[in-house]
Design a protein around this motif. Structure first.
Motif, short mmCIF file in Angstrom:
data_model
loop_
_atom_site.label_atom_id
_atom_site.label_comp_id
_atom_site.label_asym_id
_atom_site.label_seq_id
_atom_site.Cartn_x
_atom_site.Cartn_y
_atom_site.Cartn_z
N MET A 58 0.83 -1.22 0.00
CA MET A 58 0.00 0.00 0.00
C MET A 58 0.86 1.26 0.00
SD MET A 58 -3.24 0.02 2.48
CE MET A 58 -4.63 -0.99 2.12
N SER A 59 0.42 2.28 -0.73
CA SER A 59 1.23 3.50 -0.76
C SER A 59 0.93 4.37 0.46
CB SER A 59 0.94 4.26 -2.05
OG SER A 59 -0.40 4.63 -2.07
N MET A 60 1.86 5.29 0.70
CA MET A 60 1.76 6.22 1.84
C MET A 60 0.51 7.10 1.70
SD MET A 60 3.66 7.67 4.29
CE MET A 60 3.15 9.03 5.28
N ASP A 61 -0.11 7.42 2.84
CA ASP A 61 -1.27 8.33 2.82
C ASP A 61 -0.80 9.78 2.93
OD1 ASP A 61 -3.08 6.27 2.79
OD2 ASP A 61 -3.35 6.25 4.96
N TYR A 62 -1.14 10.58 1.94
CA TYR A 62 -0.89 12.02 2.02
C TYR A 62 -2.24 12.73 2.05
CZ TYR A 62 3.85 10.83 0.62
OH TYR A 62 5.10 10.28 0.56
N LEU A 63 -2.35 13.78 2.87
CA LEU A 63 -3.64 14.48 2.94
C LEU A 63 -3.98 15.12 1.59
CD1 LEU A 63 -3.38 16.19 6.44
CD2 LEU A 63 -4.75 14.21 5.81
N SER A 64 -2.94 15.55 0.85
CA SER A 64 -3.18 16.24 -0.41
C SER A 64 -3.80 15.31 -1.46
CB SER A 64 -1.88 16.84 -0.93
OG SER A 64 -0.83 15.90 -0.75
N SER A 65 -3.39 14.05 -1.48
CA SER A 65 -3.93 13.15 -2.50
C SER A 65 -4.92 12.13 -1.93
CB SER A 65 -2.79 12.39 -3.20
OG SER A 65 -1.99 11.75 -2.22
N GLY A 66 -4.86 11.88 -0.62
CA GLY A 66 -5.61 10.78 -0.03
C GLY A 66 -7.11 10.99 0.08
N PHE A 67 -7.57 12.26 0.10
CA PHE A 67 -9.01 12.49 0.24
C PHE A 67 -9.78 12.04 -1.01
CE2 PHE A 67 -8.43 15.42 3.93
CZ PHE A 67 -9.47 14.94 4.72
N SER A 68 -9.07 11.76 -2.10
CA SER A 68 -9.79 11.28 -3.29
C SER A 68 -10.07 9.79 -3.19
CB SER A 68 -9.00 11.62 -4.56
OG SER A 68 -7.73 11.07 -4.47
N ARG A 69 -9.46 9.11 -2.21
CA ARG A 69 -9.73 7.67 -2.04
C ARG A 69 -9.51 7.29 -0.57
NH1 ARG A 69 -4.43 7.01 -1.86
NH2 ARG A 69 -3.23 8.25 -3.34
N VAL A 70 -10.33 7.88 0.27
CA VAL A 70 -10.21 7.66 1.72
C VAL A 70 -10.33 6.16 2.07
CG1 VAL A 70 -11.34 8.10 3.95
CG2 VAL A 70 -11.07 9.96 2.30
N ASP A 71 -11.25 5.47 1.39
CA ASP A 71 -11.50 4.06 1.75
C ASP A 71 -10.31 3.16 1.44
OD1 ASP A 71 -13.93 4.96 2.52
OD2 ASP A 71 -15.03 4.17 0.81
N GLY A 72 -9.44 3.59 0.52
CA GLY A 72 -8.30 2.75 0.16
C GLY A 72 -7.07 3.08 0.99
N SER A 73 -7.20 3.96 1.96
CA SER A 73 -6.02 4.38 2.70
C SER A 73 -5.68 3.40 3.82
CB SER A 73 -6.24 5.78 3.27
OG SER A 73 -7.12 5.69 4.36
N GLN A 74 -4.43 3.48 4.29
CA GLN A 74 -4.00 2.59 5.38
C GLN A 74 -4.69 2.97 6.67
OE1 GLN A 74 0.39 2.32 5.67
NE2 GLN A 74 0.40 3.18 3.62
N ASP A 75 -4.92 4.29 6.85
CA ASP A 75 -5.48 4.76 8.11
C ASP A 75 -6.50 5.88 7.86
OD1 ASP A 75 -6.03 5.59 10.64
OD2 ASP A 75 -4.05 6.46 11.04
N PRO A 76 -7.76 5.50 7.57
CA PRO A 76 -8.78 6.54 7.29
C PRO A 76 -8.94 7.51 8.46
CG PRO A 76 -9.63 4.35 6.78
CD PRO A 76 -8.31 4.14 7.47
N GLY A 77 -8.51 7.08 9.66
CA GLY A 77 -8.62 7.93 10.85
C GLY A 77 -7.91 9.27 10.70
N ILE A 78 -6.81 9.32 9.93
CA ILE A 78 -6.09 10.61 9.80
C ILE A 78 -6.94 11.62 9.04
CG2 ILE A 78 -3.73 9.70 10.02
CD1 ILE A 78 -3.43 10.15 6.98
N PHE A 79 -7.79 11.12 8.12
CA PHE A 79 -8.64 12.03 7.35
C PHE A 79 -9.78 12.54 8.23
CE2 PHE A 79 -6.50 9.20 4.42
CZ PHE A 79 -5.88 10.13 3.60
N VAL A 80 -10.30 11.63 9.06
CA VAL A 80 -11.38 12.01 9.97
C VAL A 80 -10.87 13.05 10.96
CG1 VAL A 80 -12.88 11.16 11.82
CG2 VAL A 80 -12.62 9.82 9.73
#
Ligand SMILES: C[S@@+](CC[C@H](N)C(=O)[O-])C[C@H]1O[C@@H](n2cnc3c(N)ncnc32)[C@H](O)[C@@H]1O
Length: 280
Positions: A1-23
């Motif tokens: 899995m790729s690293m979660d960045y706030l800049s790109s990760g909000f386009s695919r929150v469900d595919g992230s390693q840790d959706p909690g950081i977006f919340v």
């Protein structure tokens, strides 16, 4: 899995390693006076009167949709207004649904949907609002034209989006600082959407366009590290070879030192734009 960045990760929150950081990022932002203030202004521009049907795009945790539902739903059940709120993330829609205290009486429905393909007929809503959503969509224009399609004649479209070309961080040497802020902005699927909004409103045939610039700034480095991903972004710059390891570490150390001396500063500008669909 790729690293979660706030800049790109909000386009695919469900595919992230840790959706909690977006919340937690959304929770932090909505607690800040700047965000509360432009959100309140966006509600005024939307003019959600009792009895209206409103659509909220990319609703996230659903707080704004619920605030609008309180404004439109003050009529007797069945005859009152209604808010439909969509988001492309199951995680976000799940959290938004859990925030509803009484599903029987709150005039709101949260649905999983892509902003580029809205499951609503033309002219279905009195008003449509999006807040920091188009920046996360590579086909941002398509999503915007969908918003314009589902608003009825005489209804309003209200959008707030940052423009990451306005992002500044101090201190830092010009070259390294430019590299860091540019890398952050360019990692959004549509990081320059802020400046494009007025043109899009015109292109969609909307009239009575109002444009407001709202500038955020802070001297709080821990906050900036959380919501602008400063550390991850600096390490990404290093990984991509845009800066050396010592430049990345030096830049982060300079920010810490500046913060301890009360000299840290960072800012960006977001644009709040409103337009009306003319009667044909
Ligand atoms: C930065 S958050 C903003 C959430 C909310 N509007 C707020 O102000 O707190 C962006 C939201 O857009 C959603 N999103 C991203 N791409 C989307 C798409 N194509 N269609 C619908 N929602 C999308 C994300 O899941 C996320 O909830």
């Amino acid at each position: 899995m790729s690293m979660d960045y706030l800049s790109s990760g909000f386009s695919r929150v469900d595919g992230s390693q840790d959706p909690g950081i977006f919340v937690s990022c959304l929770q932090t932002l909505s607690s800040l006076p700047y965000f509360q203030s432009y959100k309140k202004r966006s509600f005024q521009l939307l003019r959600p009167e009792a009895g209206c049907r409103i659509l909220e795009i990319g609703c996230g945790l659903g707080e704004d949709a619920r605030a609008i539902a309180r404004m439109v739903g003050s009529e007797p059940p069945g005859r009152g207004g209604f808010v439909a709120a969509v988001d492309a993330s199951r995680k976000m829609i799940g959290s938004a649904r859990n925030s509803i205290e009484d599903a029987e009486t709150e005039p709101i429905r949260f649905c999983l949907a892509d902003a580029c393909r809205l499951p609503f007929s033309d002219g279905a809503f009195y008003g449509v609002r999006a807040d920091r959503v188009l920046q996360h969509i590579s086909e941002a224009e398509m999503a915007f034209f969908e918003m314009a399609r589902v608003v009825r004649d005489g209804g309003r479209v209200v959008v707030y989006e940052p423009d990451w070309g306005t992002f500044i961080v101090s201190p830092g040497g010009k070259e390294v600082s430019r590299t860091m802020t540019r890398l952050f902005g360019d990692n959004f699927p549509s990081g320059w959407i802020g400046r494009q909004l007025p043109g899009l409103f015109r292109e969609a045939g909307l009239g009575k366009i109002q444009v407001e610039a709202h500038t955020f700034f802070t001297g709080d480095l821990p906050l900036a590290k959380q919501v602008f991903d400063l550390v991850n972004n600096a390490h990404r710059a290093e990984k991509l070879g845009n800066v050396t390891e010592s430049q990345a570490e030096g830049w982060l150390a300079d920010l810490e030192k500046a913060h301890s001396q009360g000299r840290f500063f960072c800012s960006y500008t977001g644009f709040l734009v409103c337009g009306e669909k003319p009667f044909r």
